[in-house]
Write a protein that holds these residues in place. Structure first.
Motif, PDB file in Angstrom:
ATOM      1  N   VAL A  25       0.800  -1.004  -0.115  1.00 43.86           N
ATOM      2  CA  VAL A  25      -0.144  -0.037   0.104  1.00 43.86           C
ATOM      3  C   VAL A  25       0.977   1.268   0.137  1.00 43.86           C
ATOM      4  O   VAL A  25       0.602   2.222  -0.722  1.00 43.86           O
ATOM      5  CB  VAL A  25      -0.857  -0.011   1.190  1.00 43.86           C
ATOM      6  N   ALA A  26       1.906   1.261   0.734  1.00 44.09           N
ATOM      7  CA  ALA A  26       2.772   2.390   0.715  1.00 44.09           C
ATOM      8  C   ALA A  26       3.461   2.631  -0.660  1.00 44.09           C
ATOM      9  O   ALA A  26       3.534   3.864  -0.958  1.00 44.09           O
ATOM     10  CB  ALA A  26       4.011   1.948   1.626  1.00 44.09           C
ATOM     11  N   LEU A  27       3.616   1.476  -1.175  1.00 50.16           N
ATOM     12  CA  LEU A  27       4.347   1.811  -2.632  1.00 50.16           C
ATOM     13  C   LEU A  27       3.381   2.223  -3.498  1.00 50.16           C
ATOM     14  O   LEU A  27       3.736   3.186  -4.384  1.00 50.16           O
ATOM     15  CB  LEU A  27       4.862   0.411  -3.108  1.00 50.16           C
ATOM     16  N   LEU A  28       2.285   2.023  -3.425  1.00 49.35           N
ATOM     17  CA  LEU A  28       1.110   2.475  -4.282  1.00 49.35           C
ATOM     18  C   LEU A  28       0.590   3.818  -4.029  1.00 49.35           C
ATOM     19  O   LEU A  28       0.458   4.462  -4.912  1.00 49.35           O
ATOM     20  CB  LEU A  28      -0.118   1.552  -4.413  1.00 49.35           C
ATOM     21  N   LEU A  29       0.697   4.466  -3.028  1.00 51.86           N
ATOM     22  CA  LEU A  29      -0.038   5.671  -2.534  1.00 51.86           C
ATOM     23  C   LEU A  29       1.492   6.554  -2.165  1.00 51.86           C
ATOM     24  O   LEU A  29       1.304   7.638  -1.903  1.00 51.86           O
ATOM     25  CB  LEU A  29      -0.535   5.474  -1.341  1.00 51.86           C
ATOM     26  N   SER A  33       9.990   9.763  -5.003  1.00 52.62           N
ATOM     27  CA  SER A  33      10.623   9.209  -6.041  1.00 52.62           C
ATOM     28  C   SER A  33      11.046   7.853  -5.952  1.00 52.62           C
ATOM     29  O   SER A  33      10.901   7.344  -4.950  1.00 52.62           O
ATOM     30  CB  SER A  33      11.937  10.191  -6.379  1.00 52.62           C
ATOM     31  N   GLY A  34      11.582   7.251  -7.018  1.00 50.38           N
ATOM     32  CA  GLY A  34      11.847   5.665  -7.024  1.00 50.38           C
ATOM     33  C   GLY A  34      12.863   5.536  -6.134  1.00 50.38           C
ATOM     34  O   GLY A  34      13.040   4.437  -5.523  1.00 50.38           O
ATOM     35  N   GLU A  35      14.023   6.465  -5.968  1.00 47.64           N
ATOM     36  CA  GLU A  35      14.956   6.278  -5.297  1.00 47.64           C
ATOM     37  C   GLU A  35      14.778   6.266  -3.853  1.00 47.64           C
ATOM     38  O   GLU A  35      15.289   5.410  -2.704  1.00 47.64           O
ATOM     39  CB  GLU A  35      16.228   7.195  -5.558  1.00 47.64           C
ATOM     40  N   GLN A  36      13.868   7.335  -3.495  1.00 51.66           N
ATOM     41  CA  GLN A  36      13.345   7.403  -1.934  1.00 51.66           C
ATOM     42  C   GLN A  36      12.648   6.039  -1.590  1.00 51.66           C
ATOM     43  O   GLN A  36      12.644   5.659  -0.602  1.00 51.66           O
ATOM     44  CB  GLN A  36      12.558   8.772  -1.984  1.00 51.66           C
ATOM     45  N   THR A  37      11.743   5.849  -2.601  1.00 53.36           N
ATOM     46  CA  THR A  37      11.072   4.526  -2.263  1.00 53.36           C
ATOM     47  C   THR A  37      11.672   3.365  -1.921  1.00 53.36           C
ATOM     48  O   THR A  37      11.402   2.620  -1.213  1.00 53.36           O
ATOM     49  CB  THR A  37      10.077   4.212  -3.430  1.00 53.36           C
ATOM     50  N   ARG A  38      12.809   3.160  -2.803  1.00 50.81           N
ATOM     51  CA  ARG A  38      13.732   2.139  -2.812  1.00 50.81           C
ATOM     52  C   ARG A  38      14.374   2.268  -1.246  1.00 50.81           C
ATOM     53  O   ARG A  38      14.527   1.089  -0.790  1.00 50.81           O
ATOM     54  CB  ARG A  38      14.799   1.941  -3.908  1.00 50.81           C
ATOM     55  N   THR A  39      14.755   3.592  -0.791  1.00 50.16           N
ATOM     56  CA  THR A  39      15.643   3.640   0.384  1.00 50.16           C
ATOM     57  C   THR A  39      14.539   3.105   1.483  1.00 50.16           C
ATOM     58  O   THR A  39      14.769   2.477   2.468  1.00 50.16           O
ATOM     59  CB  THR A  39      15.927   5.036   0.387  1.00 50.16           C
ATOM     60  N   VAL A  40      13.234   3.537   1.484  1.00 50.29           N
ATOM     61  CA  VAL A  40      12.136   3.178   2.275  1.00 50.29           C
ATOM     62  C   VAL A  40      11.810   1.739   2.377  1.00 50.29           C
ATOM     63  O   VAL A  40      11.971   1.264   3.662  1.00 50.29           O
ATOM     64  CB  VAL A  40      10.958   4.166   2.090  1.00 50.29           C
TER      65      VAL A  40
END
Length: 140
Positions: A25-29, A33-40
């Motif tokens: 859900v966190a990925l969808l919402l 950015s992609g880099e920040q999402t990968r880090t999270v």
């Protein structure tokens, strides 16, 4: 004990599934950015791995304690059963000796009564023989 293990296993499975659903859900919402999402995702993965390790360690510790408690209870039950068996064997031996003594008394009493009956019979035969001799009759 197995109900607790089952409940714990259910909790653990729900925990992991909830974590995965939350991550999806966190990925969808995520407005990142992609880099920040990968880090999270990486950080959350590390967090989940650490929590899973802690939970597994706690579960192992609880299981070891449960095994020790079960072992102690089994040893206590074995010792109690052994003591009861010894007591029963002792009581059985005492009862056998008691019955043997009682049986000897009954046999002795029966022997004494038999001797009295035989003696009474001999006296009766002598008396009949004496009466027959006085009356001039022959004994049969």
């Amino acid at each position: 004990m197995s109900d607790q293990d089952s409940n714990f296993g259910t909790f653990l499975a729900g925990f992991f599934i909830g974590g995965l659903v939350g991550a999806a859900v966190a990925l969808l919402l995520a407005p990142q950015s992609g880099e920040q999402t990968r880090t999270v995702i990486r950080e959350k993965g590390i967090e989940l791995r650490d929590k899973a390790s802690e939970t597994a360690e706690e579960a192992r510790t609880r299981a070891e304690k449960a095994v020790e408690e079960a072992k102690k209870k089994a040893e206590a039950a074995y010792e109690d059963a052994r003591k009861r068996a010894e007591e029963l064997a002792h009581l059985t031996r005492e009862r056998a000796v008691e019955l043997q003594s009682k049986g000897a008394e009954v046999v002795e009493e029966g022997k004494h009564r038999f001797e009295e009956v035989v003696e009474t019979g001999k006296k009766a035969v002598r008396r009949k023989s004496g009466e027959a001799a006085e009356g001039g009759e022959t004994a049969v």
